[in-house]
Design an enzyme around this catalytic site. Structure first.
Site, PDB file in Angstrom:
ATOM      1  N   SER A 180       0.735  -1.124   0.082  1.00  0.00           N
ATOM      2  CA  SER A 180       0.049   0.152  -0.032  1.00  0.00           C
ATOM      3  C   SER A 180       0.874   1.103  -0.154  1.00  0.00           C
ATOM      4  O   SER A 180       1.881   1.269   0.533  1.00  0.00           O
ATOM      5  CB  SER A 180      -0.913   0.019   1.127  1.00  0.00           C
ATOM      6  OG  SER A 180      -1.607   1.327   1.376  1.00  0.00           O
ATOM      7  N   TYR A 204      -1.612  -0.919  10.390  1.00  0.00           N
ATOM      8  CA  TYR A 204      -1.583  -1.023   9.012  1.00  0.00           C
ATOM      9  C   TYR A 204      -0.373  -0.482   8.272  1.00  0.00           C
ATOM     10  O   TYR A 204       0.237  -1.210   7.545  1.00  0.00           O
ATOM     11  CB  TYR A 204      -2.955  -0.279   8.269  1.00  0.00           C
ATOM     12  CG  TYR A 204      -3.104  -0.672   7.010  1.00  0.00           C
ATOM     13  CD1 TYR A 204      -3.659  -1.683   6.567  1.00  0.00           C
ATOM     14  CD2 TYR A 204      -2.859   0.292   5.969  1.00  0.00           C
ATOM     15  CE1 TYR A 204      -3.969  -1.991   5.119  1.00  0.00           C
ATOM     16  CE2 TYR A 204      -3.138   0.020   4.727  1.00  0.00           C
ATOM     17  CZ  TYR A 204      -3.761  -1.122   4.186  1.00  0.00           C
ATOM     18  OH  TYR A 204      -4.007  -1.351   3.121  1.00  0.00           O
TER      19      TYR A 204
END
Length: 256
Positions: A146, A159
């Site tokens: 990501s 995350y």
């Protein structure tokens, strides 16, 4: 012929988190490119739906339900896959999750769940499949990271840490396994329309904040990840390893 091949005819590809969102899109795309896809996730019913969709388009798919946070289950299912297929050419580590908590509110359980799902699963799958790829003198591993692993965002510190770990893991595995012909790369998406982001993107203020730092001024469609993933997984990307390709509408160049 000078034009490199993006085709995957005769290749066998494992895709984790294949029941929905990005995993589903990659499964359909890789099947269309000629690969026989092996669908993995916890939810068998979702995998069966994807399998049926692939077969309705003339492709070939198989379902292997798996809890990717369980090392023992990974070893068992990967062994079953190899008993059936004998050789795997491509591994897509796509399984992932997020819990949006401020750093001061993160619990140990949240840390473990996110890290196990995002990082541990990708490493253990890579280890289980990559070891066999080395024995077969080749293969391609692609992890879905990501932009949160590269720039600081309000997406949750755990995350972000997990996705940064995936990027560094990609580099080290590529370095260690390159001499055996195993290529290891990752892609770093920004916001794409998936079941996990749908409720966020329905918030007009949230969406406007995203678009403000995205040069292309739109969120991505999951089908737009197929091309980058195919490039890195096919012979077209045969001299590319250890890299993370950000598929982000230009977000990471923005310097906001």
């Amino acid at each position: 012929m000078l034009l490199p091949s993006f085709r995957l005819d005769g290749k066998k590809a494992i895709i984790t988190g294949a029941g929905r969102g990005i995993g589903r899109a990659l499964a359909l795309g890789f099947s269309e490119a000629g690969a026989e896809v092996i669908l993995c996730s916890r939810t068998k019913s979702e995998l069966e739906q994807v399998k049926a969709e692939i077969e309705s388009r003339g492709g070939s798919a198989a379902v292997f339900p798996m809890d990717v946070t369980s090392t023992e289950e990974i070893k068992q299912v990967v062994a079953e896959i190899y008993q059936t297929y004998h050789q795997i050419d491509i591994l897509i580590n796509n399984a992932g999750m997020n819990i949006r908590s401020k750093a001061s509110d993160v619990t140990e359980d949240e840390w473990v769940r996110i890290m196990d799902t995002n990082v541990k699963s990708a490493f253990m799958m890579s280890q289980a499949v990559g070891t066999r790829m080395q024995e077969n003198n080749g293969g391609s591993i692609l992890s879905v990271s990501s932009v949160a692993g590269h720039v600081a965002l309000k997406t949750g510190v755990v995350y972000a840490a997990s996705k940064a770990a995936m990027i560094q893991m990609t580099k080290v595995l590529a370095y260690e396994w390159g001499s055996s012909g195993v290529r290891v790369n990752s892609i770093g998406p920004w916001y794409f329309e998936t079941p996990l982001t749908k409720h966020l993107l329905e918030d007009e203020n949230y969406l406007n904040d995203i678009l403000a730092v995205t040069p292309l001024k739109r969120v991505g469609q999951v089908e737009e990840l197929i091309g980058p993933a195919l490039f890195l997984s096919s012979e077209a990307g045969s001299y590319v390893t250890g890299q993370t390709l950000f598929v982000d509408g230009g977000m990471t160049i923005n310097g906001f």
